[in-house]
Design a protein around this motif. Structure first.
Motif, PDB file in Angstrom:
ATOM      1  N   ALA A 317      30.196  29.407  35.907  1.00 13.17           N
ATOM      2  CA  ALA A 317      31.675  29.729  35.955  1.00 13.17           C
ATOM      3  C   ALA A 317      31.873  30.908  35.992  1.00 13.17           C
ATOM      4  O   ALA A 317      32.047  31.794  36.919  1.00 13.17           O
ATOM      5  N   GLY A 318      32.182  31.685  34.765  1.00 14.63           N
ATOM      6  CA  GLY A 318      32.321  32.913  34.514  1.00 14.63           C
ATOM      7  C   GLY A 318      31.307  33.869  35.264  1.00 14.63           C
ATOM      8  O   GLY A 318      31.462  34.990  35.681  1.00 14.63           O
ATOM      9  N   VAL A 319      29.899  33.456  35.204  1.00 15.87           N
ATOM     10  CA  VAL A 319      29.077  34.312  35.601  1.00 15.87           C
ATOM     11  C   VAL A 319      29.082  34.470  37.181  1.00 15.87           C
ATOM     12  O   VAL A 319      28.687  35.352  37.722  1.00 15.87           O
ATOM     13  N   CYS A 320      29.987  33.481  37.886  1.00 12.48           N
ATOM     14  CA  CYS A 320      30.206  33.740  39.083  1.00 12.48           C
ATOM     15  C   CYS A 320      30.779  34.957  39.485  1.00 12.48           C
ATOM     16  O   CYS A 320      30.549  35.665  40.502  1.00 12.48           O
ATOM     17  N   LEU A 321      31.967  35.568  38.586  1.00  7.75           N
ATOM     18  CA  LEU A 321      32.551  36.775  38.589  1.00  7.75           C
ATOM     19  C   LEU A 321      31.399  37.937  38.665  1.00  7.75           C
ATOM     20  O   LEU A 321      31.651  38.972  39.214  1.00  7.75           O
ATOM     21  N   GLN A 322      30.668  37.769  37.661  1.00  6.24           N
ATOM     22  CA  GLN A 322      29.581  38.803  37.278  1.00  6.24           C
ATOM     23  C   GLN A 322      28.567  38.769  38.607  1.00  6.24           C
ATOM     24  O   GLN A 322      28.435  40.178  39.140  1.00  6.24           O
ATOM     25  N   LEU A 345      38.418  43.860  39.262  1.00  6.56           N
ATOM     26  CA  LEU A 345      38.218  42.892  39.996  1.00  6.56           C
ATOM     27  C   LEU A 345      39.512  41.977  39.972  1.00  6.56           C
ATOM     28  O   LEU A 345      39.899  41.412  41.006  1.00  6.56           O
ATOM     29  N   VAL A 346      40.018  41.631  38.769  1.00  7.22           N
ATOM     30  CA  VAL A 346      41.172  40.632  38.721  1.00  7.22           C
ATOM     31  C   VAL A 346      42.341  41.466  39.318  1.00  7.22           C
ATOM     32  O   VAL A 346      43.109  40.701  40.141  1.00  7.22           O
ATOM     33  N   THR A 347      42.332  42.641  39.180  1.00  5.24           N
ATOM     34  CA  THR A 347      43.483  43.350  39.600  1.00  5.24           C
ATOM     35  C   THR A 347      43.565  43.261  41.210  1.00  5.24           C
ATOM     36  O   THR A 347      44.728  43.083  41.810  1.00  5.24           O
ATOM     37  N   LEU A 348      42.432  43.325  41.823  1.00  4.32           N
ATOM     38  CA  LEU A 348      42.276  43.331  43.258  1.00  4.32           C
ATOM     39  C   LEU A 348      42.636  41.725  43.638  1.00  4.32           C
ATOM     40  O   LEU A 348      43.379  41.708  44.507  1.00  4.32           O
ATOM     41  N   ALA A 349      42.013  40.645  42.910  1.00  9.49           N
ATOM     42  CA  ALA A 349      42.336  39.492  43.150  1.00  9.49           C
ATOM     43  C   ALA A 349      43.731  39.197  43.232  1.00  9.49           C
ATOM     44  O   ALA A 349      44.294  38.168  43.939  1.00  9.49           O
ATOM     45  N   ALA A 350      44.651  39.798  42.474  1.00  9.56           N
ATOM     46  CA  ALA A 350      46.229  39.476  42.148  1.00  9.56           C
ATOM     47  C   ALA A 350      47.057  39.895  43.390  1.00  9.56           C
ATOM     48  O   ALA A 350      47.987  39.515  43.862  1.00  9.56           O
ATOM     49  N   THR A 351      46.329  40.851  44.147  1.00  6.65           N
ATOM     50  CA  THR A 351      46.893  41.382  45.501  1.00  6.65           C
ATOM     51  C   THR A 351      46.808  40.477  46.611  1.00  6.65           C
ATOM     52  O   THR A 351      47.482  40.505  47.737  1.00  6.65           O
ATOM     53  N   ALA A 352      45.732  39.650  46.449  1.00  3.58           N
ATOM     54  CA  ALA A 352      45.677  38.264  47.519  1.00  3.58           C
ATOM     55  C   ALA A 352      46.531  37.396  47.290  1.00  3.58           C
ATOM     56  O   ALA A 352      46.846  36.932  46.430  1.00  3.58           O
ATOM     57  N   PRO A 353      47.062  36.494  48.264  1.00  2.00           N
ATOM     58  CA  PRO A 353      47.777  35.369  48.333  1.00  2.00           C
ATOM     59  C   PRO A 353      47.266  34.193  47.626  1.00  2.00           C
ATOM     60  O   PRO A 353      45.954  34.018  47.444  1.00  2.00           O
ATOM     61  N   VAL A 354      48.172  33.155  47.120  1.00  2.00           N
ATOM     62  CA  VAL A 354      47.637  32.068  46.577  1.00  2.00           C
ATOM     63  C   VAL A 354      46.874  31.455  47.829  1.00  2.00           C
ATOM     64  O   VAL A 354      47.409  31.361  48.952  1.00  2.00           O
ATOM     65  N   PRO A 363      31.327  27.304  43.325  1.00  2.00           N
ATOM     66  CA  PRO A 363      30.698  27.999  42.344  1.00  2.00           C
ATOM     67  C   PRO A 363      29.289  27.406  42.227  1.00  2.00           C
ATOM     68  O   PRO A 363      29.034  27.283  40.684  1.00  2.00           O
ATOM     69  N   TRP A 364      28.528  27.074  42.937  1.00  2.00           N
ATOM     70  CA  TRP A 364      27.157  26.548  42.595  1.00  2.00           C
ATOM     71  C   TRP A 364      25.885  27.297  42.731  1.00  2.00           C
ATOM     72  O   TRP A 364      24.991  26.948  43.222  1.00  2.00           O
ATOM     73  N   ILE A 394      37.386  38.073  45.992  1.00  2.00           N
ATOM     74  CA  ILE A 394      37.593  37.668  44.706  1.00  2.00           C
ATOM     75  C   ILE A 394      38.446  36.870  44.094  1.00  2.00           C
ATOM     76  O   ILE A 394      37.900  35.904  43.174  1.00  2.00           O
ATOM     77  N   ARG A 395      39.515  36.604  44.819  1.00  2.00           N
ATOM     78  CA  ARG A 395      40.334  35.769  44.316  1.00  2.00           C
ATOM     79  C   ARG A 395      40.021  34.221  44.617  1.00  2.00           C
ATOM     80  O   ARG A 395      39.842  33.268  43.866  1.00  2.00           O
ATOM     81  N   ALA A 396      39.246  33.947  45.604  1.00  2.00           N
ATOM     82  CA  ALA A 396      38.493  32.743  46.075  1.00  2.00           C
ATOM     83  C   ALA A 396      37.434  32.346  45.097  1.00  2.00           C
ATOM     84  O   ALA A 396      37.379  30.940  44.762  1.00  2.00           O
ATOM     85  N   VAL A 397      36.843  33.306  44.256  1.00  2.00           N
ATOM     86  CA  VAL A 397      35.905  32.985  43.329  1.00  2.00           C
ATOM     87  C   VAL A 397      36.539  32.377  42.045  1.00  2.00           C
ATOM     88  O   VAL A 397      36.126  31.421  41.501  1.00  2.00           O
TER      89      VAL A 397
END
Length: 520
Positions: A317-322, A345-354, A363-364, A394-397
């Motif tokens: 789960a969280g390790v996917c972001l790592q 990373l999260v700041t960049l993800a926030a710039t992407a649309p829902v 995330p497998w 990033i947001r897709a993860v």
């Protein structure tokens, strides 16, 4: 002003956290050390237990350097990863690396031990019926648990196995390092599936029939104590190493499932919590012993006789972001050191649309355990196009981890036969407002974030130790947990996420055959 405090240790897969926690649940100081996991192509996943202990020594030193008064320590609480195996020799030393909960090298041996000419989801009917009746679960034919570890060591590393006196869970290994006592509890031994977990059973002894069926060597099993037992006082030499009082009581460790339950503050029956840690789970207390074999969801012994916690696990789960940070989006010079921080990373993800422009991520990264037990599954990005940007990936993860949590939530709610309208959220990933909101939108549930979510298990370990030492009860522990944020589902986001989740649910059935062939 000095006040009594508990030394709490949370041995996560990423490394140990140590903290000084007051009897009221306040974190006075916290330290975190990372450790390395070594993976091998044959399914191996190991860590050096010496690295854990060195990290704890350093962490306690850092905590005391923050002005915490060593002489005010009144106890030790331990939590962390479970389903792992430390091979311990006669002198109390680890004679080989710890086989982690994700180590599958024993899978063929476990499948042979548990199966038969006729098999149901990998088990002979006799094995399945006996294990489920007594324990509510069973060892995994996939080998990623203490049975698989035992079989691997005994069959393929006989020189190491001959030097082993006791096979310990990491929690119990730490308890031994603190006190010298090699002991476990019904809670710490859950994933060995060797205790009678039926109501009214104390679970303070192994079930001989299960030990025989598993092929485990009873002589290498630790002493078994009731959950919540005090192992003993801290050894003189260890106290001197740590700079703490000799003899302070050390409570036997419990899994992070249990301390997450306490640390969430959601302790009423059916009150749920969700984690975003290295792995992830959705848990709650229930008044029954039940098992959903098809979806790998079970209720396991809780904090006292007759209580149960819903157990399940997303492997990554969280390790996917790592992984994304280290392997995909970090650069070799464009940014300062080339390594982006999680906040960036999260700041960049926030710039992407829902919906990340329609990009889906599964995330497998290391197979999956719940709601399907399939070790051959692997991660994927789907629907990438020329317009896909780094922020979309990033947001897709973040969204993929939440889609997987929704898939699990569907199974858990069927298991407990009722909806869970509110979920407490904890774990390092819950620090992100964006990730919490994504979970609210995709799970379509109100999400309540506990204060200092990264240290919820650490606080839970301290509160459990305080309970075991007679200072507070469970209700008193829950009352000490605060919520610092609430996230409501956004109806507009649902219009985008609902059809994407429907597609996500179809992916396993479309792809698992491909992965099985590629990773045979």
């Amino acid at each position: 002003m000095s006040e009594p405090w508990i030394l709490a240790v949370d041995l996560g897969t990423g490394g140990p956290k140590t903290g000084a926690v007051t009897l009221s649940g306040e974190l006075l100081a916290v330290a975190h050390r990372t450790v390395t996991t070594t993976f091998s192509d044959d399914g191996g996943a190991v860590q050096d237990p010496g690295d854990w202990w060195e990290g704890i020594l350093q962490g306690v030193g850092e905590v005391l350097a923050h002005g915490v008064v060593a002489g005010d320590a009144v106890g030790v609480g331990i939590t962390g990863q479970w389903g792992s195996t430390v091979p311990v020799g006669a002198g109390g030393e680890a004679v080989a690396p710890c086989l982690l909960w994700s180590d599958t090298r024993g899978r063929a041996l476990a499948a042979k031990r548990l199966g038969g000419p006729i098999s149901v989801v990998g088990y002979s009917p006799g094995n399945l019926v006996r294990w489920l009746r007594l324990t509510g679960g069973a060892p995994s034919p996939g080998g990623a648990d203490p049975l698989g570890h035992h079989l691997h060591l005994a069959s393929r590393e006989p020189d190491v196995y001959a030097r082993i006196e006791t096979l310990l869970e990491p929690l119990d290994y730490l308890g031994m390092r603190f006190t010298g006592r090699r002991a476990a509890t019904q809670a710490s031994m859950i994933l060995s599936w060797l205790t009678d977990n039926r109501p009214q059973r104390t679970g303070d002894r192994y079930a001989p029939t299960l030990v025989r069926r598993s092929g485990r060597d009873a002589a290498k099993l630790p002493e078994l104590l009731p959950t919540g037992s005090v192992l003993g006082g801290m050894q003189k030499v260890v106290a001197a190493e740590l700079g703490l009082p000799e003899g302070i009581p050390v409570v036997a460790g419990i899994p992070d499932l249990h301390t997450g339950y306490i640390g969430s503050g959601a302790v009423a029956p059916y009150a749920g919590h969700v984690t975003i840690s290295t792995s992830s789970w959705i848990g709650c207390e229930v008044p029954f012993k039940r098992t959903d074999v098809l979806h790998q969801v079970a209720s396991v012994p809780g904090l006292h006789a007759g209580s149960y916690l819903v157990a399940n696990n997303h492997e990554t789960a969280g390790v996917c972001l790592q992984w994304l940070r280290d392997s995909i989006v970090s650069t070799s010079g464009a940014e300062a050191s080339g390594i982006l921080g999680y906040a960036q990373l999260v700041t960049l993800a926030a710039t992407a649309p829902v919906g990340s422009g329609g990009v889906l991520f599964t995330p497998w990264l290391n197979g999956e355990r719940s709601p399907v037990d399939d070790r051959t599954l692997r991660a994927a990005f789907l629907n990438i196009s020329m317009t896909t940007e780094r922020s979309h990936l990033i947001r897709a993860v973040l969204e993929g981890v939440a889609f997987n949590a929704r898939w699990l939530l569907d199974s858990v709610e069927r298991f407990i036969k009722r909806p869970m309208p509110v979920l407490r959220i904890l774990g390092g990933g819950a620090i992100s407002d964006l990730w919490c909101q994504i979970h609210a939108d995709i799970l379509e549930r109100r999400i309540e974030r506990v204060a200092e979510p990264m240290y919820a298990n650490l606080r839970g370990a301290a509160l459990f130790a305080s309970m075991s030492l007679g200072n507070i009860d469970l209700a008193g522990a829950a009352a000490r947990v605060e919520v610092d944020g609430t996230f409501e589902p956004d109806p507009q986001a649902r219009k985008i996420y609902a059809p994407m989740y429907a597609e996500y649910r179809r992916l396993y059935h479309r792809l698992h055959g491909v992965y099985a062939r590629l990773n045979a």
